[in-house]
Design a protein around this motif. Structure first.
Motif, PDB file in Angstrom:
ATOM      1  N   UNK A 106       0.564  12.574  -0.005  1.00 25.27           N
ATOM      2  CA  UNK A 106      -0.096  13.837  -0.156  1.00 25.27           C
ATOM      3  C   UNK A 106       0.794  15.020  -0.603  1.00 25.27           C
ATOM      4  N   UNK A 126      -3.435  17.164  -3.373  1.00 26.56           N
ATOM      5  CA  UNK A 126      -3.459  15.864  -4.255  1.00 26.56           C
ATOM      6  C   UNK A 126      -3.158  14.712  -3.028  1.00 26.56           C
ATOM      7  N   UNK A 127      -4.048  13.679  -2.972  1.00 28.89           N
ATOM      8  CA  UNK A 127      -3.897  12.598  -2.285  1.00 28.89           C
ATOM      9  C   UNK A 127      -3.660  11.473  -3.338  1.00 28.89           C
ATOM     10  N   UNK A 128      -2.578  10.490  -3.346  1.00 29.58           N
ATOM     11  CA  UNK A 128      -2.411   9.551  -4.315  1.00 29.58           C
ATOM     12  C   UNK A 128      -2.158   8.105  -3.252  1.00 29.58           C
ATOM     13  N   UNK A 129      -3.010   7.294  -3.508  1.00 32.32           N
ATOM     14  CA  UNK A 129      -3.024   5.918  -2.858  1.00 32.32           C
ATOM     15  C   UNK A 129      -3.417   4.738  -3.878  1.00 32.32           C
ATOM     16  N   UNK A 130      -3.245   3.556  -3.323  1.00 33.39           N
ATOM     17  CA  UNK A 130      -3.642   2.615  -4.101  1.00 33.39           C
ATOM     18  C   UNK A 130      -4.729   1.525  -3.168  1.00 33.39           C
ATOM     19  N   UNK A 131      -5.287   2.376  -2.278  1.00 34.30           N
ATOM     20  CA  UNK A 131      -6.357   1.732  -1.364  1.00 34.30           C
ATOM     21  C   UNK A 131      -6.984   2.821  -0.617  1.00 34.30           C
ATOM     22  N   UNK A 132      -7.996   2.429   0.004  1.00 30.23           N
ATOM     23  CA  UNK A 132      -8.930   3.357   0.728  1.00 30.23           C
ATOM     24  C   UNK A 132      -8.070   4.106   1.876  1.00 30.23           C
ATOM     25  N   UNK A 133      -8.525   5.353   2.117  1.00 35.05           N
ATOM     26  CA  UNK A 133      -7.669   6.049   3.235  1.00 35.05           C
ATOM     27  C   UNK A 133      -8.798   6.786   4.295  1.00 35.05           C
ATOM     28  N   UNK A 134      -7.994   7.324   5.222  1.00 38.50           N
ATOM     29  CA  UNK A 134      -9.011   7.775   6.009  1.00 38.50           C
ATOM     30  C   UNK A 134      -8.417   9.372   6.645  1.00 38.50           C
ATOM     31  N   UNK A 135      -9.258  10.227   6.875  1.00 40.46           N
ATOM     32  CA  UNK A 135      -8.685  11.331   7.555  1.00 40.46           C
ATOM     33  C   UNK A 135      -9.070  11.546   9.083  1.00 40.46           C
ATOM     34  N   UNK A 136      -8.109  11.954   9.856  1.00 41.26           N
ATOM     35  CA  UNK A 136      -8.328  12.036  11.207  1.00 41.26           C
ATOM     36  C   UNK A 136      -7.670  13.296  11.650  1.00 41.26           C
ATOM     37  N   UNK A 138       0.896  -1.169   0.047  1.00 40.57           N
ATOM     38  CA  UNK A 138      -0.103  -0.115   0.004  1.00 40.57           C
ATOM     39  C   UNK A 138       0.777   1.211  -0.036  1.00 40.57           C
ATOM     40  N   UNK A 139       0.375   2.367  -0.373  1.00 44.50           N
ATOM     41  CA  UNK A 139       1.085   3.570  -0.589  1.00 44.50           C
ATOM     42  C   UNK A 139       0.089   4.728  -0.493  1.00 44.50           C
ATOM     43  N   UNK A 140       0.500   6.017   0.054  1.00 45.90           N
ATOM     44  CA  UNK A 140      -0.133   7.034   0.397  1.00 45.90           C
ATOM     45  C   UNK A 140       0.733   8.459   0.207  1.00 45.90           C
ATOM     46  N   UNK A 178     -13.053   8.289  -0.541  1.00 47.11           N
ATOM     47  CA  UNK A 178     -11.872   8.126   0.380  1.00 47.11           C
ATOM     48  C   UNK A 178     -11.034   6.940  -0.129  1.00 47.11           C
ATOM     49  N   UNK A 230      -4.301   8.246   6.381  1.00 42.72           N
ATOM     50  CA  UNK A 230      -3.654   7.061   6.580  1.00 42.72           C
ATOM     51  C   UNK A 230      -4.555   5.970   5.761  1.00 42.72           C
ATOM     52  N   UNK A 276      -6.621   7.867  -5.921  1.00 44.08           N
ATOM     53  CA  UNK A 276      -6.269   9.190  -6.285  1.00 44.08           C
ATOM     54  C   UNK A 276      -7.230  10.138  -6.257  1.00 44.08           C
ATOM     55  N   UNK A 310      -4.388  13.960   9.743  1.00 44.26           N
ATOM     56  CA  UNK A 310      -3.695  12.807   9.495  1.00 44.26           C
ATOM     57  C   UNK A 310      -4.462  12.192   8.311  1.00 44.26           C
TER      58      UNK A 310
END
Lengths: 201, 90
Positions: free
Chosen positions: A174, A191-201, A170-172, B22, B48, B25, B46
């Motif tokens: 911003x 810009x957010x780049x990822x190969x999966x789902x992500x969360x914000x907190x 997995x990668x993430x 979410x 994640x 990209x 954050x």
């Protein structure tokens, strides 16, 4: 002339009337093979026995599974056959994105796909073949990827190999990592780049 | 979708992060309630992902400027003091 070593009599000498049983080692070639044994006795004319062993039905087998590292690279898949010609094809979804090689090795002979094998080694005995996929790219997804290779013999019998590439990491990212908002709170894009789902907190 | 993140600076004001989904990209649009204070404020957000036993986090630092202060110098009034500086909201 001695009989071939693949033919085995139950006895090699006797006296008077008797029965000799013959057995043979496994014959993997397509074509029948034969040998001759000579029965001799003092004062009589020798008698010749012809022993014929049927060929094995044309077949092909292949590694049922093969694994590719998540980082890609190459993978070699092997099998056995007694066919005079093998045809390789990628079947199914080809999730890995493999490119079918134009050549493979049959009995150590470089052979073009879907072309008669030089010398037809399968006529006399089974042979080992191998096909190598190179230049496989990295798996950039977090799931395993699957492709399927099918090899078909000249008599249309076939076998398949399921090739699996391990899941990638997995990668993430911003960009940028710091933003400055005006006092009014005017919007700024990140810009957010990822190969999966992500969360914000 | 929009995620609201309070500034937690006693103002009751919030940041807003708006994005399509979410996953994968995306462009995240960050906006805020107008800052009613005068001092720049900072919030770390954050991002994640979790894959198996591995968690990867990235921090976005959001800074919002305070509202401007106008300095007016008055010397046209009778005073025993000259050059009296007073701050007014712009």
């Amino acid at each position: 002339m001695a009989y071939a070593s693949w033919a085995q009599p139950s006895k090699t000498q006797g006296n008077g009337n008797d029965t000799v049983a013959w057995s043979a080692s496994d014959h993997t070639g397509r074509s029948p093979r034969q040998t001759q044994a000579v029965f001799a006795a003092s004062g009589v004319t020798s008698k010749t026995l012809t022993i014929v062993q049927a060929g094995k039905a044309e077949y092909v087998s292949i590694d049922p599974t093969a694994a590719v590292a998540k980082g890609g690279g190459s993978v070699t898949i092997t099998g056995r056959s007694n066919s005079s010609k093998l045809t390789f094809a990628l079947t199914g979804d080809n999730g890995i994105g493999l490119v079918l090689p134009t050549k493979y090795l049959a009995a150590s002979i470089e052979t073009n796909n879907d072309t008669a094998i030089t010398g037809d080694p399968g006529a006399s005995q089974e042979y080992t073949f191998s096909i190598t996929f190179t230049g496989i790219g990295e798996n950039t997804t977090i799931g395993a990827l699957v492709s399927q290779l099918t090899v078909t013999a000249n008599n249309s019998t076939s076998a398949t190999c399921d090739i699996t590439q391990a899941a990638g990491d997995a990668y993430l990212t911003i960009e940028p990592t710091t933003i400055n908002l005006t006092a009014a709170g005017t919007a700024v894009n990140v810009t957010v780049e990822s190969n999966t789902s992500w969360t914000i907190s | 979708m929009t995620t609201q993140v309070p500034w937690n600076d006693g103002t009751g004001e919030s940041l807003y992060l708006t994005y399509g989904a979410s996953e994968g990209n995306q462009t995240v649009t960050v906006s805020s309630d107008a800052h009613t204070g005068y001092v720049e404020r900072t919030k770390n957000i954050n991002f994640s992902v979790t894959a198996g036993s591995t968690t990867i986090s990235r921090t976005l630092t959001v800074k919002q400027a305070g509202k401007d202060i106008t300095i007016i110098t008055r010397n046209d009034v009778a005073s025993t003091e000259n050059e009296v500086a007073v701050g007014y909201e712009q």
